[in-house]
Design an enzyme around this catalytic site. Structure first.
Site, PDB file in Angstrom:
ATOM      1  N   GLU A 135       4.216  17.567   5.564  1.00 45.66           N
ATOM      2  CA  GLU A 135       3.799  16.563   6.983  1.00 45.66           C
ATOM      3  C   GLU A 135       4.931  15.773   7.141  1.00 45.66           C
ATOM      4  OE1 GLU A 135       0.364  13.832   5.814  1.00 45.66           O
ATOM      5  OE2 GLU A 135       0.310  14.948   3.840  1.00 45.66           O
ATOM      6  N   ASP A 178      -2.342   3.218   6.650  1.00 45.48           N
ATOM      7  CA  ASP A 178      -1.365   3.592   5.567  1.00 45.48           C
ATOM      8  C   ASP A 178      -1.233   2.087   4.676  1.00 45.48           C
ATOM      9  OD1 ASP A 178       0.103   6.044   5.726  1.00 45.48           O
ATOM     10  OD2 ASP A 178       0.101   5.618   7.772  1.00 45.48           O
TER      11      ASP A 178
END
Ligand SMILES: Cc1ncc(COP(=O)(O)O)c(C=O)c1O
Lengths: 255, 419
Positions: A48, A59
């Site tokens: 990714e 995140d």
């Protein structure tokens, strides 16, 4: 070749695949390339490439910092796509775009799909885009032959999983636990139960991510998941121990 | 007009704005919240309990005050002010917080989290948590912690834990991101008390509903005092909750002009402001769980924002306003930092009122326009908060030398005491 058949083919040789992650432009594109070389050498199957965003609310601290520093250094979307094109031309692993929906929304969904495809990407992961909002993007992706990766989670109801299953293409990203990226996940019955529930609702291969950091995690998932997704752990090693550390990390992980 | 009737549109959408853009892991939590909110909204006893709580705890109804001196001095429209500054904790934020507190009880949750910019919303949340016995964590940008210490002091003394957020610009938007991160981890026992009419559905609708008490009261009060409705209604717009609250009392009146007043910071072209709708610098995007106008660059990354008022210093705006702006139903203007400072001095000297810096943005535009209107017209301004408790910020904004000497003396005293 579509993502699903790529995964099936790679799985003929081994019982679990590995997907790795880098944040574009952090610490720099040069270092990204060095990391990816190590990953390719270790036999990583998928990567990714995260496009940095100013509000990375899904995140954890390390990736938040990485997003912020990358943008501060002036990383642009053009640079990310250019890098993606280089990477997918150079390495045997397949590449996915990872990022937040605003990146796709602002350039226009059509253009976004086109650019991922042009850069050799096989799909994308947009964790803040729920399926209800993704109808048009998924249609465009289908036409272009790239895959939107759906996330399934421990809090998803069966009804919800059924809906997600219908939309799933290429592979499914099973989120191993609540929370953001970064901290450790206890590999236990909960994770196995989640994989089991996901399987009931999709025929796509299943990758398990969030907090995977060691060979024992991988061994645990072997025979249950199709792909182990390694994110923060690799970045942390790169930051702390550089290239030799990352080499050892992947060599041990994938031994 | 019922903007919250989604029966022939998409649930949670106002035109093309709003929606729910959250990680999959929160889907179940947001569904549970929506369901609980729908029950509360449909249950008249919930609203009665809410109103009684605000009457007995926060001093509602807050009055409407006629500004006789200023109206005379400006020689234009008659100026009336809705006094939400007189609430407990000093701003309208307590309305939303008490409402969501009652809802948290219904959800059976024991812990609340909140973002805060100016500190008013955090202060109100800490107060509610103390009263209701909830654990409470407040996320606040490190820059805001530094400029709003008095509010941090009160939050901590009320038993809340205050976390200084060091990511991004270290202001309100970063505190929102941090709340999202806490929520995706702790949703089982935690409710996120979002402080303004932004974020994913149902927050814009829910916060607007709780704040509608301002407009309901104000409409009756102005009718009782003047025998008629105002010509124009003004409120400052950060996320848009106090403005939505007041405006809802007047949405059905086609002849009343509603004016949202944003933070013009250093002015047009400075790129140091938080005017999403009044200036042309914002564009449509998706962040922090919803779609609206954001101050962002072409690649969709958020720009730096600025305002003398921390509570207006935010990248996005309530999606309902984005839609009403498109439709021309609400007009948006901006007040600059410099104008705010001048107007604050004026309201203090002529009326003895000390509006919060946020609220003063509404006064700037209202006073400017009132002066050009006729004597038989009426304007109504929302005083969403009081400024006297923000003495540090206001003394700074007014560059008060005697205050500075006092602080220097205090600092010397503390240093000596520490020895
Ligand atoms: C006194 C006061 N007014 C207004 C605002 C802006 O918020 P909103 O636009 O949601 O009313 C704040 C925010 O902190 C505030 O403290």
């Amino acid at each position: 070749m579509g993502l699903q058949s790529y995964i099936a083919e790679r799985k003929r040789g081994k019982d679990i695949l590995v997907m790795a992650h880098v944040v574009c432009g952090y610490p720099s594109f040069e270092e990204n390339m060095q990391e990816l070389e190590i990953m390719a050498e270790a036999g990583v199957d998928l990567v990714e490439l995260q496009f940095p965003f100013s509000e990375p609310s899904a995140d954890g601290p390390l990736f938040v910092h990485a997003n912020e520093e990358s943008l501060k250094a002036g990383t642009t979307i053009d640079q990310c796509f250019k890098f993606m094109a280089e990477v997918s031309a150079r390495f045997p692993f397949k590449v996915l775009m990872m990022g937040y929906y605003n990146t796709a929304f602002k350039m226009g969904e059509e253009r976004f799909v086109e650019r991922v495809k042009e850069a050799g990407g096989v799909g994308y992961i947009l964790p803040d885009l729920p399926v209800e909002e993704a109808v048009n993007l998924h249609r465009l992706s289908e036409e272009a032959g790239i895959e939107p990766i759906i996330l399934m989670t421990p809090t998803s109801s069966d009804k919800r999983l059924a809906k997600l299953g219908l939309a799933s293409r290429g592979m499914v990203y099973a989120v191993a636990r609540k929370g953001v990226t970064g901290s450790k996940t206890n590999m236990g019955d909960d994770v196995l139960a989640l994989i089991e529930r996901c399987r009931q609702h999709t025929n796509m291969p299943i990758g398990v991510g969030f907090g995977i950091s060691s060979k024992s995690d991988l061994d645990f998932l072997r025979g249950h998941a199709d792909i182990a997704i390694v994110g923060t752990a690799a970045l942390k090693i790169w930051k702390d121990e550089g290239a030799p550390g990352l080499k050892t990390f992947f060599a041990e992980l994938m031994a | 007009m019922d903007i919250f009737d989604f029966s022939d549109g998409r649930e949670g959408y106002y035109g093309e704005y709003g929606g729910v853009f959250l990680p999959e892991i929160l889907q179940a939590t947001i569904e549970e919240l929506l369901e609980c909110f729908r029950e509360c909204k449909a249950d008249p006893t919930f609203w009665q309990e809410y109103v009684a709580l605000l009457q007995n705890y926060s001093g509602r109804p807050t009055p409407v005050t006629y500004l006789e001196n200023l109206s005379r001095e400006l020689g234009g429209a008659q100026i009336y002010v809705k006094r939400d500054d007189l609430n407990h904790t000093g701003s309208h934020k307590i309305n939303n917080v008490m409402g969501q507190g009652l809802l948290t009880k219904r959800l059976g949750k024991k812990r609340v989290i909140a973002e805060t910019g100016a500190g008013q919303h955090g202060f109100a949340t800490a107060t509610m948590a103390a009263k209701f016995g909830f654990d409470c964590k407040i996320y606040m940008g490190a820059v805001d912690v530094a400029r709003q210490r008095p509010n941090v002091f009160w939050m901590e003394n009320l038993g809340a834990e205050v976390i200084a957020v060091e990511d991004g610009q270290k202001t309100l938007k970063d505190a929102v991101n941090e709340c999202m991160r806490d929520w995706v981890t702790n949703m089982a026992d935690t409710h996120y008390i979002l402080g303004t009419a932004c974020g994913p559905h149902p927050f814009p609708e829910m916060v607007s509903w709780f704040q509608s008490i301002i407009g309901m009261e104000a409409r009756e009060q102005i009718l009782a005092q003047t025998g008629r409705l105002p010509n124009r209604v003004y409120a400052c717009v950060g996320g848009g909750s106090n403005a939505m609250g007041l405006f809802q009392g007047f949405f059905d009146e086609p002849n009343i002009e509603l004016v949202g007043c944003e933070a013009g910071g250093e002015g047009v072209g400075s790129y140091m402001h938080s005017a999403r709708l009044a200036y042309d610098d914002a564009s449509v995007g998706v962040a922090q769980g919803y779609k609206t106008y954001f101050l962002q660059n072409e690649e969709g990354n958020m720009n730096e924002t600025h305002s003398v008022a921390a509570g207006l210093d935010y990248i996005g705006v309530n999606p309902i306003f984005a839609h009403l702006h498109d439709q021309g139903k609400v007009r948006f203007e901006a007040a600059t930092d410099a104008e705010v400072k001048e107007t604050l001095k004026l309201t203090m000297r002529t009326e003895g009122l000390i509006p919060a810096l946020e609220s003063t943005h509404g006064f700037v535009v209202a006073l400017k326009e009132a002066a050009t209107m006729s004597k038989d017209e009426i304007v109504l301004v929302n005083m969403s908060g009081r400024g006297d408790k923000d003495i540090f910020t206001i003394a700074d904004a007014l560059d008060d030398s005697k205050w500075k000497r006092f602080i220097e003396g205090k600092a010397d005293q503390y240093r000596r005491e520490r020895g």
